[in-house]
Write a protein that holds these residues in place. Structure first.
Motif, PDB file in Angstrom:
ATOM      1  N   ASP A  64       0.787  -0.979  -0.610  1.00  0.00           N
ATOM      2  CA  ASP A  64      -0.237  -0.001   0.010  1.00  0.00           C
ATOM      3  C   ASP A  64       0.782   1.187  -0.464  1.00  0.00           C
ATOM      4  OD1 ASP A  64      -2.539  -1.460   0.178  1.00  0.00           O
ATOM      5  OD2 ASP A  64      -2.330  -1.317   1.905  1.00  0.00           O
ATOM      6  N   LYS A  65       2.262   1.137   0.704  1.00  0.00           N
ATOM      7  CA  LYS A  65       2.980   2.013   0.757  1.00  0.00           C
ATOM      8  C   LYS A  65       2.931   2.615  -0.928  1.00  0.00           C
ATOM      9  CE  LYS A  65       6.422   4.405   3.545  1.00  0.00           C
ATOM     10  NZ  LYS A  65       7.579   3.834   4.443  1.00  0.00           N
ATOM     11  N   PHE A  66       3.646   1.630  -1.575  1.00  0.00           N
ATOM     12  CA  PHE A  66       4.274   2.014  -2.777  1.00  0.00           C
ATOM     13  C   PHE A  66       2.798   3.204  -3.274  1.00  0.00           C
ATOM     14  CE2 PHE A  66       4.107   1.218  -6.951  1.00  0.00           C
ATOM     15  CZ  PHE A  66       6.243   1.622  -7.346  1.00  0.00           C
ATOM     16  N   PHE A  67       1.943   3.103  -3.435  1.00  0.00           N
ATOM     17  CA  PHE A  67       0.672   3.793  -3.865  1.00  0.00           C
ATOM     18  C   PHE A  67       0.484   5.179  -3.071  1.00  0.00           C
ATOM     19  CE2 PHE A  67       0.513  -0.912  -5.526  1.00  0.00           C
ATOM     20  CZ  PHE A  67      -0.115  -0.455  -6.923  1.00  0.00           C
ATOM     21  N   ASP A  68       1.041   4.834  -1.887  1.00  0.00           N
ATOM     22  CA  ASP A  68       0.437   6.424  -0.797  1.00  0.00           C
ATOM     23  C   ASP A  68       1.441   7.877  -1.346  1.00  0.00           C
ATOM     24  OD1 ASP A  68      -0.544   7.827   1.170  1.00  0.00           O
ATOM     25  OD2 ASP A  68       0.663   6.892   2.257  1.00  0.00           O
ATOM     26  N   PRO A  69       0.044   8.340  -1.903  1.00  0.00           N
ATOM     27  CA  PRO A  69       0.701  10.120  -2.166  1.00  0.00           C
ATOM     28  C   PRO A  69       1.616  10.455  -1.473  1.00  0.00           C
ATOM     29  CG  PRO A  69      -1.445   9.998  -2.888  1.00  0.00           C
ATOM     30  CD  PRO A  69      -0.999   8.000  -2.155  1.00  0.00           C
ATOM     31  N   LYS A  70       1.631   9.996  -0.179  1.00  0.00           N
ATOM     32  CA  LYS A  70       1.870  10.838   1.049  1.00  0.00           C
ATOM     33  C   LYS A  70       3.275  10.361   1.387  1.00  0.00           C
ATOM     34  CE  LYS A  70      -2.450  11.614   3.756  1.00  0.00           C
ATOM     35  NZ  LYS A  70      -3.375  10.774   5.250  1.00  0.00           N
ATOM     36  N   ASP A  75      -8.235  -6.910  -6.984  1.00  0.00           N
ATOM     37  CA  ASP A  75      -9.841  -7.195  -7.364  1.00  0.00           C
ATOM     38  C   ASP A  75     -10.885  -6.330  -6.986  1.00  0.00           C
ATOM     39  OD1 ASP A  75      -9.231 -10.038  -7.169  1.00  0.00           O
ATOM     40  OD2 ASP A  75      -9.345 -10.617  -5.337  1.00  0.00           O
ATOM     41  N   ALA A  76     -10.766  -5.382  -6.649  1.00  0.00           N
ATOM     42  CA  ALA A  76     -11.496  -3.917  -6.880  1.00  0.00           C
ATOM     43  C   ALA A  76     -11.499  -2.787  -7.202  1.00  0.00           C
ATOM     44  CB  ALA A  76     -12.118  -3.837  -5.198  1.00  0.00           C
ATOM     45  N   PRO A  77     -11.856  -1.771  -7.990  1.00  0.00           N
ATOM     46  CA  PRO A  77     -11.799  -0.940  -8.498  1.00  0.00           C
ATOM     47  C   PRO A  77     -11.141  -0.068  -8.049  1.00  0.00           C
ATOM     48  CG  PRO A  77     -14.217  -1.591  -9.008  1.00  0.00           C
ATOM     49  CD  PRO A  77     -13.513  -2.548  -8.095  1.00  0.00           C
ATOM     50  N   TYR A  78      -9.727   1.072  -7.937  1.00  0.00           N
ATOM     51  CA  TYR A  78      -9.376   1.554  -7.513  1.00  0.00           C
ATOM     52  C   TYR A  78     -10.894   2.600  -6.946  1.00  0.00           C
ATOM     53  CZ  TYR A  78      -4.990  -0.201  -8.311  1.00  0.00           C
ATOM     54  OH  TYR A  78      -3.547  -0.329  -8.572  1.00  0.00           O
ATOM     55  N   GLU A  79     -10.347   3.609  -5.522  1.00  0.00           N
ATOM     56  CA  GLU A  79     -11.579   4.285  -5.453  1.00  0.00           C
ATOM     57  C   GLU A  79     -10.903   5.209  -4.808  1.00  0.00           C
ATOM     58  OE1 GLU A  79     -15.459   1.651  -5.029  1.00  0.00           O
ATOM     59  OE2 GLU A  79     -14.918   2.244  -3.284  1.00  0.00           O
ATOM     60  N   GLY A  80     -11.830   7.176  -4.831  1.00  0.00           N
ATOM     61  CA  GLY A  80     -11.320   8.117  -3.715  1.00  0.00           C
ATOM     62  C   GLY A  80     -10.983   8.785  -4.640  1.00  0.00           C
ATOM     63  N   ASN A 111      -6.903   9.358  -4.481  1.00  0.00           N
ATOM     64  CA  ASN A 111      -6.297   8.642  -5.387  1.00  0.00           C
ATOM     65  C   ASN A 111      -6.438   7.604  -5.789  1.00  0.00           C
ATOM     66  OD1 ASN A 111      -4.560  10.920  -3.312  1.00  0.00           O
ATOM     67  ND2 ASN A 111      -4.358   8.915  -1.830  1.00  0.00           N
ATOM     68  N   ALA A 112      -7.774   7.298  -6.388  1.00  0.00           N
ATOM     69  CA  ALA A 112      -7.993   5.887  -7.634  1.00  0.00           C
ATOM     70  C   ALA A 112      -6.907   6.468  -8.678  1.00  0.00           C
ATOM     71  CB  ALA A 112      -9.365   6.093  -8.014  1.00  0.00           C
ATOM     72  N   GLU A 113      -7.245   7.998  -8.894  1.00  0.00           N
ATOM     73  CA  GLU A 113      -6.400   8.121 -10.730  1.00  0.00           C
ATOM     74  C   GLU A 113      -4.971   8.116 -10.567  1.00  0.00           C
ATOM     75  OE1 GLU A 113      -6.161  11.623 -14.008  1.00  0.00           O
ATOM     76  OE2 GLU A 113      -6.982  11.271 -12.603  1.00  0.00           O
TER      77      GLU A 113
END
Length: 326
Positions: free
Chosen positions: A121-127, A211-216, A218-220
């Motif tokens: 998850d950290k790899f994808f976290d903008p923070k 297994d679930a679409p990106y949401e929120g 930060n999805a894009e």
């Protein structure tokens, strides 16, 4: 003058009339209402039983279909990826059920799975982007340069790909000693993890979408980060295939949808949105084979798929058939 007795008689008359109306209405409507309700209940019961029977029949046929395809799979994929090394990459939230089944099909096709790279998850976290950027600049070789337009995830993906992928068959299956610290550094930083021992270099890669679409909010950016990894692994090896299920990864906000919407990456990286089906696992092998031959395509049943599978390669004519036709 109207007295109290008049009021009392009027009130009693009103209630008596209501009572008589209720009794008469109940007697007149009781039998038809009950009859109609019973008929509707019987119809709904029969319809429900019919639908349940159809569902059970379809489930039985689907089970037979899956068993049939699974039985034929070794023949369908035999030697398709003989001698190739395949890296498995998982995004956060990717399922394990069809990933394990696909690994078995890859082995049946003659490939060897070099290991599993887990993107955390950290790899994808903008923070955490600033920390990731600093770590990538620290770990990269001095001669490695990035494009001016490269994002943080473009850079990280390029570094990972240089560490884990190769087009040189003589190097496949061996560790990249010159970049040995890259995986350790990113793993220590909490951006990636590996399943098993240190990863050896692979020639091909299969990336499993969430297994679930990106949401929120930060999805894009998360979808773009996953696409960056797919593109980098493809460029550094012989090919890459992104896979998942049509209902999720090829839905709006899904990772495969993001790939198919990228006008540049889609020309190079293939996708298969039927990984949850036995035949889809065969198609993954076919898509990898097509990648090795320089092609790419979008396959499955979801939005953006051009076909269910690649066009099978035309077999070379045997010497005997050539001679007989001359």
């Amino acid at each position: 003058m109207i007295d109290f007795r008049y009021h009392l008689v009027s009130i009693v008359a009103i209630f008596l009339a209501l009572a008589v109306g209720i009794v008469l209405g109940t007697n007149l409507l009781q039998d038809p209402a009950i009859k109609t309700a019973n008929e509707m209940t019987s119809q709904l019961t029969r319809a429900n039983e019919d639908l349940r029977g159809r569902l059970e029949t379809m489930q039985a046929r689907e089970q037979d279909h899956q068993e049939f395809v699974t039985t034929l799979t070794p023949q369908l994929v035999a030697e398709s990826l003989a001698g190739e090394q395949v890296l498995i990459v998982e995004a956060p939230g990717a399922g394990t059920t069809y990933r394990e089944a696909t690994e078995q099909v890859l082995v049946q096709a003659g490939a060897e799975v070099t290991g599993r790279l887990l993107l955390l998850d950290k790899f994808f976290d903008p923070k955490s982007a600033g920390v990731l950027d600093g770590l990538v600049n620290q770990l990269k070789p001095a001669e490695m340069a990035f494009a001016d337009t490269a994002t943080v995830h473009d850079k990280a993906a390029t570094l990972l790909a240089a560490t884990l992928m190769t087009t040189d068959q003589t190097l496949a299956g061996t560790p990249n000693e010159t970049l040995a610290a890259v995986v350790d550094g990113l793993q220590t930083g909490g951006f990636i993890d590996i399943d098993g021992d240190a990863l050896n270099r692979a020639t091909l890669s299969v990336l499993y979408a969430p297994d679930a679409p990106y949401e929120g909010d930060n999805a894009e950016s998360q979808a773009a980060a996953f696409t960056s990894v797919a593109g980098a692994l493809d460029a550094a090896g012989k090919g890459a295939v992104v896979t998942g299920a049509a209902a999720t990864s090829a839905a709006p906000g899904g990772a495969i949808t993001a790939l198919r919407d990228d006008s540049e990456i889609v020309k190079r990286v293939s996708s298969v949105d039927s990984a949850d089906m036995p035949e889809g696992q065969v198609v993954i092998v076919y898509a990898l084979r097509e990648q090795m031959n320089g092609g790419a395509g979008q396959y499955g049943t979801g939005a953006g798929a051009a076909a269910f599978q690649p066009v099978p390669p035309t077999p070379a004519p045997s010497p005997s058939s050539t001679e007989s036709g001359s």
